[in-house]
Design an enzyme around this catalytic site. Structure first.
Site, PDB file in Angstrom:
ATOM      1  CB  CYS A   4      -2.103  -0.644  10.030  1.00 50.26           C
ATOM      2  SG  CYS A   4      -2.056   0.017   8.512  1.00 50.26           S
ATOM      3  CG  ASP A  39      -0.281   3.035  11.307  1.00 47.09           C
ATOM      4  OD1 ASP A  39       0.832   3.028  11.324  1.00 47.09           O
ATOM      5  OD2 ASP A  39      -0.722   2.505  10.151  1.00 47.09           O
ATOM      6  CE  LYS A  75       2.108   0.887   9.238  1.00 52.06           C
ATOM      7  NZ  LYS A  75       0.992   1.309   8.179  1.00 52.06           N
TER       8      LYS A  75
HETATM    9  C1  VGL Z   1      -4.378   2.142   7.515  1.00 58.16           C
HETATM   10  C2  VGL Z   1      -5.843   2.761   5.864  1.00 58.16           C
HETATM   11  C3  VGL Z   1      -4.842   3.120   5.071  1.00 58.16           C
HETATM   12  C4  VGL Z   1      -4.173   1.810   8.978  1.00 58.16           C
HETATM   13  C5  VGL Z   1      -3.474   2.740   6.963  1.00 58.16           C
HETATM   14  O1  VGL Z   1      -3.164   2.371   9.604  1.00 58.16           O
HETATM   15  O2  VGL Z   1      -4.909   0.928   9.532  1.00 58.16           O
HETATM   16  N1  VGL Z   1      -5.680   2.150   7.073  1.00 58.16           N
HETATM   17  N2  VGL Z   1      -3.595   3.379   5.597  1.00 58.16           N
END
Ligand code: VGL
Ligand code: ZN
Length: 234
Positions: free
Chosen positions: A173, A15, A123
């Site tokens: 994540c 991410d 995802k």
């Molecule tokens: C994430 C909060 C919401 C992450 C993703 O990538 O850690 N955190 N969605």
């Protein structure tokens, strides 16, 4: 002679997206952009397989505070139920709208060396469930095959033995991706220089302990776990 123990290391860059990077990201992780040079240094190394993940939410995803009347991002939470089993529930934190599919914030962050990435996992696409892990949602009873990313199959097909994880956010994540990788049986490492957390260093310290309990080792770029590339780094 016994056969040598196989060592097939994979890298998962989690991410590293514009919405998780300051100053412009909708859910900017403190100092989040600092993971980019570390991810690039690792992407330049001879990992057997290089994966990047992307949060890719539909509008009105269940994790958005905006989808829940009266809720506020960061401070509110909601209860998510397994769509196939209303008795399996969990509490999850609510966020600002982020990484909405097709928006600039959803893109991998500027400067990340995407050309070296061999496989991309998208995802969080199911509007009904939160999915921090690159592998699957946290609902297990029954599991939701349609929300499984297929990443475990892909890594198994490549004969991967060891999984190295970096990215954003350490306390969400990265954490759940590493825990699921360890749970699938891979030796799993998080490279700490390549991680920043929503809750900053304080939150990360607690996560390091919890990762340890789940069998994930938090390692350093100059630690022995990356010794196989020593001499290749810089
Ligand atoms: C994430 C909060 C919401 C992450 C993703 O990538 O850690 N955190 N969605
Ligand atoms: Zn998200």
């Amino acid at each position: 002679m016994p056969a040598p123990t196989p060592f097939v290391p994979a890298l998962i860059v989690v991410d590293v997206q514009e919405d998780f990077c300051p100053p412009s990201g909708a859910l900017a992780v403190p100092d989040g952009r600092a993971v980019i040079p570390v991810a690039n240094a690792l992407l330049a190394l001879p990992f057997a397989f290089k994966v990047a993940t992307q949060d890719a939410h539909p509008p009105a995803h269940v994790s958005f505070a905006s989808a829940h009347p009266g809720a506020a991002p960061f401070t509110s939470s909601t209860t998510i139920a397994n769509p196939r089993n209303p008795r399996e529930t969990y509490e999850t934190r609510l966020w600002p709208d982020h990484c909405v599919d097709g928006t600039p914030g959803q893109a991998l962050a500027a400067g990340l060396e995407v050309a070296r990435v061999e496989h991309v996992v998208r995802k969080g696409r199911d509007p009904r469930v939160e999915m921090y892990s690159a592998f699957r949602p946290p609902l297990r009873d029954p599991p939701l095959p349609e929300a499984d990313s297929g990443l475990a199959e892909v890594l198994r097909a490549r004969g991967v033995t060891d999984v190295f994880v970096v990215g954003l956010a350490g306390d969400y994540c990265v954490r759940y991706t590493a825990e699921d990788a360890a749970g699938e049986g891979w030796r799993t490492y998080v490279v700490q220089e390549g991680v920043r957390s929503v809750g900053g260093n304080e939150a990360w310290k607690g996560v390091v302990r919890e990762l340890g309990e789940k069998g994930v080792k938090v390692v350093s770029l100059d630690g022995e776990e990356l010794g196989w590339v020593r001499g290749l780094v810089k």
